[in-house]
Design a protein around this motif. Structure first.
Motif, mmCIF file in Angstrom:
data_model
loop_
_atom_site.group_PDB
_atom_site.id
_atom_site.type_symbol
_atom_site.label_atom_id
_atom_site.label_comp_id
_atom_site.label_asym_id
_atom_site.label_seq_id
_atom_site.Cartn_x
_atom_site.Cartn_y
_atom_site.Cartn_z
ATOM 1 N N GLU A 173 -5.668 24.229 25.063
ATOM 2 C CA GLU A 173 -4.305 24.526 24.659
ATOM 3 C C GLU A 173 -4.314 25.987 24.252
ATOM 4 O O GLU A 173 -4.966 26.370 23.292
ATOM 5 N N ILE A 174 -3.632 26.818 25.005
ATOM 6 C CA ILE A 174 -3.665 28.265 24.803
ATOM 7 C C ILE A 174 -2.499 28.686 23.920
ATOM 8 O O ILE A 174 -1.361 28.282 24.139
ATOM 9 N N LYS A 175 -2.807 29.525 22.938
ATOM 10 C CA LYS A 175 -1.778 30.101 22.066
ATOM 11 C C LYS A 175 -1.883 31.618 22.141
ATOM 12 O O LYS A 175 -2.975 32.166 22.143
ATOM 13 N N ASN A 176 -0.761 32.271 22.211
ATOM 14 C CA ASN A 176 -0.711 33.728 22.229
ATOM 15 C C ASN A 176 -0.212 34.172 20.853
ATOM 16 O O ASN A 176 0.962 34.415 20.654
ATOM 17 N N ILE A 177 -1.155 34.218 19.915
ATOM 18 C CA ILE A 177 -0.821 34.532 18.530
ATOM 19 C C ILE A 177 -1.545 35.805 18.138
ATOM 20 O O ILE A 177 -2.746 35.932 18.363
ATOM 21 N N ARG A 178 -0.833 36.704 17.552
ATOM 22 C CA ARG A 178 -1.430 37.949 17.102
ATOM 23 C C ARG A 178 -2.062 37.724 15.737
ATOM 24 O O ARG A 178 -1.477 37.098 14.865
ATOM 25 N N GLY A 179 -3.283 38.231 15.562
ATOM 26 C CA GLY A 179 -3.947 38.117 14.271
ATOM 27 C C GLY A 179 -5.325 37.513 14.425
ATOM 28 O O GLY A 179 -5.873 37.428 15.516
ATOM 29 N N THR A 180 -5.878 37.076 13.330
ATOM 30 C CA THR A 180 -7.231 36.533 13.298
ATOM 31 C C THR A 180 -7.172 35.032 13.056
ATOM 32 O O THR A 180 -6.420 34.572 12.199
ATOM 33 N N ALA A 181 -7.983 34.298 13.783
ATOM 34 C CA ALA A 181 -8.097 32.856 13.580
ATOM 35 C C ALA A 181 -9.539 32.551 13.207
ATOM 36 O O ALA A 181 -10.467 33.094 13.800
ATOM 37 N N SER A 182 -9.727 31.700 12.208
ATOM 38 C CA SER A 182 -11.080 31.303 11.829
ATOM 39 C C SER A 182 -11.047 29.857 11.350
ATOM 40 O O SER A 182 -10.026 29.369 10.870
ATOM 41 N N ILE A 183 -12.178 29.183 11.501
ATOM 42 C CA ILE A 183 -12.295 27.795 11.064
ATOM 43 C C ILE A 183 -13.395 27.741 10.017
ATOM 44 O O ILE A 183 -14.509 28.196 10.245
ATOM 45 N N LYS A 184 -13.063 27.198 8.850
ATOM 46 C CA LYS A 184 -14.023 27.038 7.763
ATOM 47 C C LYS A 184 -13.935 25.615 7.273
ATOM 48 O O LYS A 184 -12.854 25.143 6.919
ATOM 49 N N ASP A 185 -15.059 24.938 7.246
ATOM 50 C CA ASP A 185 -15.120 23.539 6.822
ATOM 51 C C ASP A 185 -14.098 22.716 7.619
ATOM 52 O O ASP A 185 -14.183 22.647 8.823
ATOM 53 N N TYR A 186 -13.131 22.125 6.939
ATOM 54 C CA TYR A 186 -12.161 21.280 7.614
ATOM 55 C C TYR A 186 -10.783 21.911 7.668
ATOM 56 O O TYR A 186 -9.790 21.244 7.833
ATOM 57 N N TYR A 187 -10.729 23.215 7.514
ATOM 58 C CA TYR A 187 -9.452 23.910 7.552
ATOM 59 C C TYR A 187 -9.481 24.982 8.630
ATOM 60 O O TYR A 187 -10.511 25.605 8.871
ATOM 61 N N MET A 188 -8.368 25.189 9.291
ATOM 62 C CA MET A 188 -8.255 26.233 10.293
ATOM 63 C C MET A 188 -7.208 27.222 9.805
ATOM 64 O O MET A 188 -6.123 26.833 9.384
ATOM 65 N N LEU A 189 -7.560 28.503 9.852
ATOM 66 C CA LEU A 189 -6.655 29.547 9.423
ATOM 67 C C LEU A 189 -6.201 30.338 10.641
ATOM 68 O O LEU A 189 -7.017 30.885 11.373
ATOM 69 N N VAL A 190 -4.902 30.342 10.881
ATOM 70 C CA VAL A 190 -4.306 31.132 11.961
ATOM 71 C C VAL A 190 -3.289 32.046 11.306
ATOM 72 O O VAL A 190 -2.277 31.581 10.785
ATOM 73 N N GLY A 191 -3.564 33.346 11.349
ATOM 74 C CA GLY A 191 -2.685 34.276 10.655
ATOM 75 C C GLY A 191 -2.701 33.977 9.177
ATOM 76 O O GLY A 191 -3.753 33.995 8.549
ATOM 77 N N ASP A 192 -1.578 33.645 8.608
ATOM 78 C CA ASP A 192 -1.475 33.337 7.183
ATOM 79 C C ASP A 192 -1.291 31.854 6.921
ATOM 80 O O ASP A 192 -1.010 31.454 5.797
#
Length: 96
Positions: A72-91
């Motif tokens: 599933e492709i997303k065109n989102i500007r910013g940084t995405a990271s996954i830590k433990d059981y949470y995913m951070l996309v942008g803010d």
């Protein structure tokens, strides 16, 4: 053509921009995947729709000898990271 004075004009313009950005991102990723020698014996499909009661659309489907991968492709500007059981996309933090 929708007139700029139409109440939904701005909404439709934004939806069109989002769709174009999404299509561009999907095509870009597909072309990059096709360059990978590791995927030379795999089948790659773009924009696959399963005709079920509730149709399911897949951006990229990869079929290999050992399994199936859906992207599933997303065109989102910013940084995405996954830590433990949470995913951070942008803010935005999503519980996984």
């Amino acid at each position: 053509m929708l007139e700029p004075s139409h109440p939904q004009y701005i909404t439709f313009q934004q939806e069109l921009k989002n769709k174009e950005a999404s299509d561009f991102a999907e095509q870009y990723i597909l072309k990059e995947l096709q360059k990978l020698p590791q995927l030379s014996d795999c089948h790659l499909f773009h924009d696959v729709i399963l005709p079920t009661i509730l149709p399911m659309q897949m951006d990229i489907l990869i079929i290999t000898a050992s399994g199936i991968v859906l992207l599933e492709i997303k065109n989102i500007r910013g940084t995405a990271s996954i830590k433990d059981y949470y995913m951070l996309v942008g803010d935005t933090i999503t519980n996984r």
